[in-house]
Each structure stands twice: as C-alpha cells, then as structure tokens.
Design a protein around this motif. Structure first.
Motif, PDB file in Angstrom:
ATOM      1  N   SER A 144      -6.529  22.608  38.581  1.00 35.86           N
ATOM      2  CA  SER A 144      -5.922  23.944  38.041  1.00 35.86           C
ATOM      3  C   SER A 144      -4.256  23.516  37.974  1.00 35.86           C
ATOM      4  CB  SER A 144      -6.353  24.861  38.113  1.00 35.86           C
ATOM      5  OG  SER A 144      -7.906  24.992  37.831  1.00 35.86           O
ATOM      6  N   LEU A 145      -3.659  23.775  36.921  1.00 33.63           N
ATOM      7  CA  LEU A 145      -2.182  24.046  37.114  1.00 33.63           C
ATOM      8  C   LEU A 145      -1.699  25.421  36.559  1.00 33.63           C
ATOM      9  CD1 LEU A 145      -1.138  20.691  35.424  1.00 33.63           C
ATOM     10  CD2 LEU A 145      -1.261  21.195  37.770  1.00 33.63           C
ATOM     11  N   LYS A 146      -0.788  26.063  37.259  1.00 34.07           N
ATOM     12  CA  LYS A 146      -0.225  27.223  36.904  1.00 34.07           C
ATOM     13  C   LYS A 146       1.150  27.338  37.074  1.00 34.07           C
ATOM     14  CE  LYS A 146      -1.122  30.339  40.639  1.00 34.07           C
ATOM     15  NZ  LYS A 146      -1.871  31.443  41.063  1.00 34.07           N
ATOM     16  N   PRO A 147       2.004  27.823  36.238  1.00 30.55           N
ATOM     17  CA  PRO A 147       1.350  28.768  34.966  1.00 30.55           C
ATOM     18  C   PRO A 147       1.120  27.688  33.972  1.00 30.55           C
ATOM     19  CG  PRO A 147       3.902  28.457  34.965  1.00 30.55           C
ATOM     20  CD  PRO A 147       3.236  27.849  36.174  1.00 30.55           C
ATOM     21  N   SER A 148       0.951  28.200  32.668  1.00 32.81           N
ATOM     22  CA  SER A 148       0.665  27.433  31.482  1.00 32.81           C
ATOM     23  C   SER A 148       1.875  26.173  31.094  1.00 32.81           C
ATOM     24  CB  SER A 148       0.554  27.970  30.188  1.00 32.81           C
ATOM     25  OG  SER A 148       1.795  28.978  29.905  1.00 32.81           O
ATOM     26  N   ILE A 149       1.402  25.227  30.381  1.00 31.85           N
ATOM     27  CA  ILE A 149       2.277  24.280  30.045  1.00 31.85           C
ATOM     28  C   ILE A 149       2.781  24.557  28.630  1.00 31.85           C
ATOM     29  CG2 ILE A 149       2.667  21.688  29.655  1.00 31.85           C
ATOM     30  CD1 ILE A 149       0.285  21.472  32.041  1.00 31.85           C
ATOM     31  N   GLY A 150       4.237  24.597  28.352  1.00 36.77           N
ATOM     32  CA  GLY A 150       4.780  24.995  27.056  1.00 36.77           C
ATOM     33  C   GLY A 150       5.551  23.747  26.719  1.00 36.77           C
ATOM     34  N   ASN A 151       5.168  22.907  25.930  1.00 40.93           N
ATOM     35  CA  ASN A 151       5.964  21.738  25.590  1.00 40.93           C
ATOM     36  C   ASN A 151       6.936  21.993  24.338  1.00 40.93           C
ATOM     37  OD1 ASN A 151       4.732  20.046  27.447  1.00 40.93           O
ATOM     38  ND2 ASN A 151       2.853  19.910  26.100  1.00 40.93           N
ATOM     39  N   TRP A 152       7.759  22.977  24.655  1.00 43.58           N
ATOM     40  CA  TRP A 152       8.810  23.530  23.621  1.00 43.58           C
ATOM     41  C   TRP A 152       9.760  22.515  23.310  1.00 43.58           C
ATOM     42  CZ3 TRP A 152       5.648  26.999  22.834  1.00 43.58           C
ATOM     43  CH2 TRP A 152       4.968  27.727  23.817  1.00 43.58           C
ATOM     44  N   THR A 153      10.043  21.380  24.069  1.00 46.67           N
ATOM     45  CA  THR A 153      11.003  20.437  23.372  1.00 46.67           C
ATOM     46  C   THR A 153      10.326  19.479  22.688  1.00 46.67           C
ATOM     47  OG1 THR A 153      10.866  19.318  25.511  1.00 46.67           O
ATOM     48  CG2 THR A 153      12.555  20.876  25.256  1.00 46.67           C
ATOM     49  N   PHE A 154       8.839  19.403  22.637  1.00 49.37           N
ATOM     50  CA  PHE A 154       8.381  18.351  21.697  1.00 49.37           C
ATOM     51  C   PHE A 154       8.242  18.645  20.444  1.00 49.37           C
ATOM     52  CE2 PHE A 154       5.484  17.065  25.897  1.00 49.37           C
ATOM     53  CZ  PHE A 154       6.654  16.457  26.304  1.00 49.37           C
ATOM     54  N   LYS A 155       8.040  17.970  19.452  1.00 52.11           N
ATOM     55  CA  LYS A 155       7.712  18.108  18.208  1.00 52.11           C
ATOM     56  C   LYS A 155       6.777  19.362  17.906  1.00 52.11           C
ATOM     57  CE  LYS A 155       7.477  16.527  13.393  1.00 52.11           C
ATOM     58  NZ  LYS A 155       7.910  15.038  12.555  1.00 52.11           N
ATOM     59  N   CYS A 156       5.438  18.773  18.485  1.00 53.02           N
ATOM     60  CA  CYS A 156       4.166  19.587  18.659  1.00 53.02           C
ATOM     61  C   CYS A 156       4.233  20.826  19.205  1.00 53.02           C
ATOM     62  CB  CYS A 156       3.030  18.757  19.467  1.00 53.02           C
ATOM     63  SG  CYS A 156       3.500  18.810  21.342  1.00 53.02           S
ATOM     64  N   ARG A 157       5.395  21.231  20.068  1.00 52.77           N
ATOM     65  CA  ARG A 157       5.265  22.678  20.461  1.00 52.77           C
ATOM     66  C   ARG A 157       4.119  23.117  21.229  1.00 52.77           C
ATOM     67  NH1 ARG A 157       9.812  25.669  19.988  1.00 52.77           N
ATOM     68  NH2 ARG A 157       8.716  27.652  19.983  1.00 52.77           N
ATOM     69  N   SER A 158       3.194  22.392  21.789  1.00 51.05           N
ATOM     70  CA  SER A 158       1.966  22.550  22.065  1.00 51.05           C
ATOM     71  C   SER A 158       2.118  23.466  23.491  1.00 51.05           C
ATOM     72  CB  SER A 158       0.992  21.196  22.423  1.00 51.05           C
ATOM     73  OG  SER A 158       1.702  20.684  23.683  1.00 51.05           O
ATOM     74  N   HIS A 159       0.983  24.405  23.520  1.00 51.94           N
ATOM     75  CA  HIS A 159       0.976  25.413  24.746  1.00 51.94           C
ATOM     76  C   HIS A 159      -0.499  25.739  25.276  1.00 51.94           C
ATOM     77  CE1 HIS A 159       1.993  29.849  25.996  1.00 51.94           C
ATOM     78  NE2 HIS A 159       2.024  28.923  27.088  1.00 51.94           N
ATOM     79  N   TYR A 160      -0.573  25.235  26.324  1.00 48.93           N
ATOM     80  CA  TYR A 160      -1.909  25.179  26.946  1.00 48.93           C
ATOM     81  C   TYR A 160      -1.845  25.531  28.466  1.00 48.93           C
ATOM     82  CZ  TYR A 160      -0.597  20.387  27.622  1.00 48.93           C
ATOM     83  OH  TYR A 160       0.234  19.372  27.896  1.00 48.93           O
TER      84      TYR A 160
END
Length: 140
Positions: free
Chosen positions: A63-79
C-alpha cells in the motif's frame, strides 16, 4: 487499458522497461516505480520519506499513501494503491492541487537538516515533473 492491481517486485535497480501491473520497490533508494494505472504508459516515481509517500508491505501486497495524483500527465489520473489494488480517486481542481503542493513544500521545509533560507515557494502555474521531484528529493 487501465491497471486494476500492482504486484510488488523488490529490486536492486529499476528495470529499463517497466511492465504494466508491476510495482518496483528499490528499498536501498527508498523509492518505488510503476506505470501509470490509467494505462497511458507514463512512469510514476514515488520516493519514500516522511514528507513524500509511505509504503507498507503485509507480506504479499503493498500500500502507498497518500494517493498518487499524476497532475503533470495528460491523463491527470488520481488513485490510491491499497493492498495492491488500484482504487480510483476523484479529480482535483488546480486550486486544490496548488494548496497541496504548498502544504508539501512547507512540510519539507520543516524537516530537520534542511538548509535554512531556501525558498520553498513555487509559482502556482509551475508543474514540476515527477523526474524533477525525484532529482530534488535525491539532492535533499
């Protein structure tokens, strides 16, 4: 194709090519790497420290915390990565992202051994790359 889970692989060095669904953990470097869970193929680097990510291993899953927010990627995925499973989180506004970055910078500045007088502010429009964050973390 989005990734539903990440299988931990403890490694001495990250492989040149990361495989989807694998979470590479280089404990000597206190860092993990994986391909973005959305399937876009971007590499995600998560350094472990009190002010970055924390990793827990239960003997089978990570498990990893905190969440992963890929705000610099085009996809802007957050999980989240919880017990090896990808749990999708909602999108965040740029204002919320900037506030989180400010909190992170302030927390890092309070760490013992941090050089005094270092300017911790970032322009709100600046979006550091994950590689840039990793390089900065290595210098820290």
């Amino acid at each position: 194709m989005s990734i539903k889970s990440l299988t931990p692989q403890f490694v001495e060095h990250f492989p040149e090519r990361l495989k989807p669904g694998e979470l590479y953990l280089a404990m000597e470097f206190a860092t993990a790497a994986h391909l973005c869970a959305c399937g876009c193929g971007n590499k995600v680097i998560t350094p472990f420290s009190p002010t970055d990510w924390q990793m827990s291993f239960d003997g089978e899953t990570v498990s990893l915390k905190p969440s992963i927010g890929n705000w610099t990627f085009k996809c802007r995925s957050h999980y989240w990565v919880r017990s090896g499973r990808i749990e999708w989180a909602g999108n965040m506004s740029q204002e919320a992202i900037n506030a989180g970055r400010r909190r992170d910078a302030e927390a890092k500045a309070r760490q013992p051994g941090r050089p005094s007088g270092e300017d911790i502010r970032q322009p709100e429009t600046q979006t550091p790359s994950l590689l840039g964050k990793f390089k900065k973390w290595l210098r820290f």
